[in-house]
Design an enzyme around this catalytic site. Sequence first.
Site, mmCIF file in Angstrom:
data_model
loop_
_atom_site.group_PDB
_atom_site.id
_atom_site.type_symbol
_atom_site.label_atom_id
_atom_site.label_comp_id
_atom_site.label_asym_id
_atom_site.label_seq_id
_atom_site.Cartn_x
_atom_site.Cartn_y
_atom_site.Cartn_z
ATOM 1 C CG ASP A 140 36.482 40.927 34.032
ATOM 2 O OD1 ASP A 140 35.668 39.989 33.891
ATOM 3 O OD2 ASP A 140 37.697 40.810 33.799
ATOM 4 C CG HIS A 141 35.529 42.334 29.792
ATOM 5 N ND1 HIS A 141 36.388 43.031 30.623
ATOM 6 C CD2 HIS A 141 36.309 41.504 29.068
ATOM 7 C CE1 HIS A 141 37.634 42.650 30.377
ATOM 8 N NE2 HIS A 141 37.610 41.717 29.447
ATOM 9 N N GLY A 145 37.694 36.524 34.223
ATOM 10 C CA GLY A 145 37.998 35.395 33.343
ATOM 11 C C GLY A 145 38.627 34.238 34.090
ATOM 12 C CB THR A 146 41.964 33.639 35.432
ATOM 13 O OG1 THR A 146 42.286 34.896 36.053
ATOM 14 C CG2 THR A 146 42.478 33.607 34.003
ATOM 15 N N GLY A 160 42.546 38.008 38.822
ATOM 16 C CA GLY A 160 42.592 39.469 38.956
ATOM 17 C C GLY A 160 41.713 39.924 40.106
ATOM 18 C CG MET A 161 37.383 39.705 40.010
ATOM 19 S SD MET A 161 36.784 41.312 40.579
ATOM 20 C CE MET A 161 35.640 41.692 39.250
ATOM 21 C CG HIS A 185 39.275 23.710 55.446
ATOM 22 N ND1 HIS A 185 40.139 22.770 54.940
ATOM 23 C CD2 HIS A 185 38.323 23.003 56.139
ATOM 24 C CE1 HIS A 185 39.746 21.551 55.306
ATOM 25 N NE2 HIS A 185 38.644 21.672 56.026
ATOM 26 C CG HIS A 217 40.108 25.098 59.404
ATOM 27 N ND1 HIS A 217 41.106 24.672 58.566
ATOM 28 C CD2 HIS A 217 39.353 24.002 59.697
ATOM 29 C CE1 HIS A 217 40.963 23.374 58.335
ATOM 30 N NE2 HIS A 217 39.900 22.948 59.013
HETATM 31 C C1 RB5 Z 1 40.122 39.809 30.901
HETATM 32 O O1 RB5 Z 1 40.544 39.527 29.604
HETATM 33 C C2 RB5 Z 1 40.891 38.973 31.907
HETATM 34 O O2 RB5 Z 1 42.201 39.391 31.967
HETATM 35 C C3 RB5 Z 1 40.243 39.045 33.257
HETATM 36 O O3 RB5 Z 1 38.920 38.656 33.161
HETATM 37 C C4 RB5 Z 1 40.841 38.175 34.325
HETATM 38 O O4 RB5 Z 1 41.029 36.869 33.882
HETATM 39 C C5 RB5 Z 1 42.045 38.700 34.965
HETATM 40 O O5 RB5 Z 1 42.572 38.128 35.928
#
Ligand code: RB5
Length: 145
Positions: free
Chosen positions: A10-11, A68-69, A72-73, A100, A135
Amino acid sequence: MSLIIGIANDHAGVDYKNRLVLWLQDLGHTVVNFGTDTTDSMDYADVAHPLAEAVLEGKVNLGIALCGTGNGMAITLNKHKGIRAGLAWSKEIGELVKQHNNANVLVLPARFVSYEVAQEIVKAWLTVDFEGGRHQRRIDKIDCR
Ligand code: RB5
């Protein structure tokens, strides 16, 4: 070994994605870019689903996803049966997520690791092998539908 690697972001992940693509190509890999390619705010699921489908259909050997974190992905990718998307934030976890968990998609938290660490994680994940054995038995118990 030269691989076809799909990459989606993402961005929040576009800068690291661009740098990783050049580095992976320098290593001799082919990279399929699922975007996004701008820092305009977008929804990670819009690129995570096509990446998951490409992995499952064998159009790419492995996938890398960045947001970002990373969560989400990872949450989106792991909705696809057969995808094992593992979040890694250190070199050691990059190794373990292959050894694993046999992660077929590596997920990076772009806002929480330096680019140098992200590169180390990818290198570790690409270099080590899945250990199988107990595993594999554990992986065989993951799917619930
Ligand atoms: C984007 O602001 C953020 O929400 C995204 O990159 C990610 O961290 C979501 O899980």
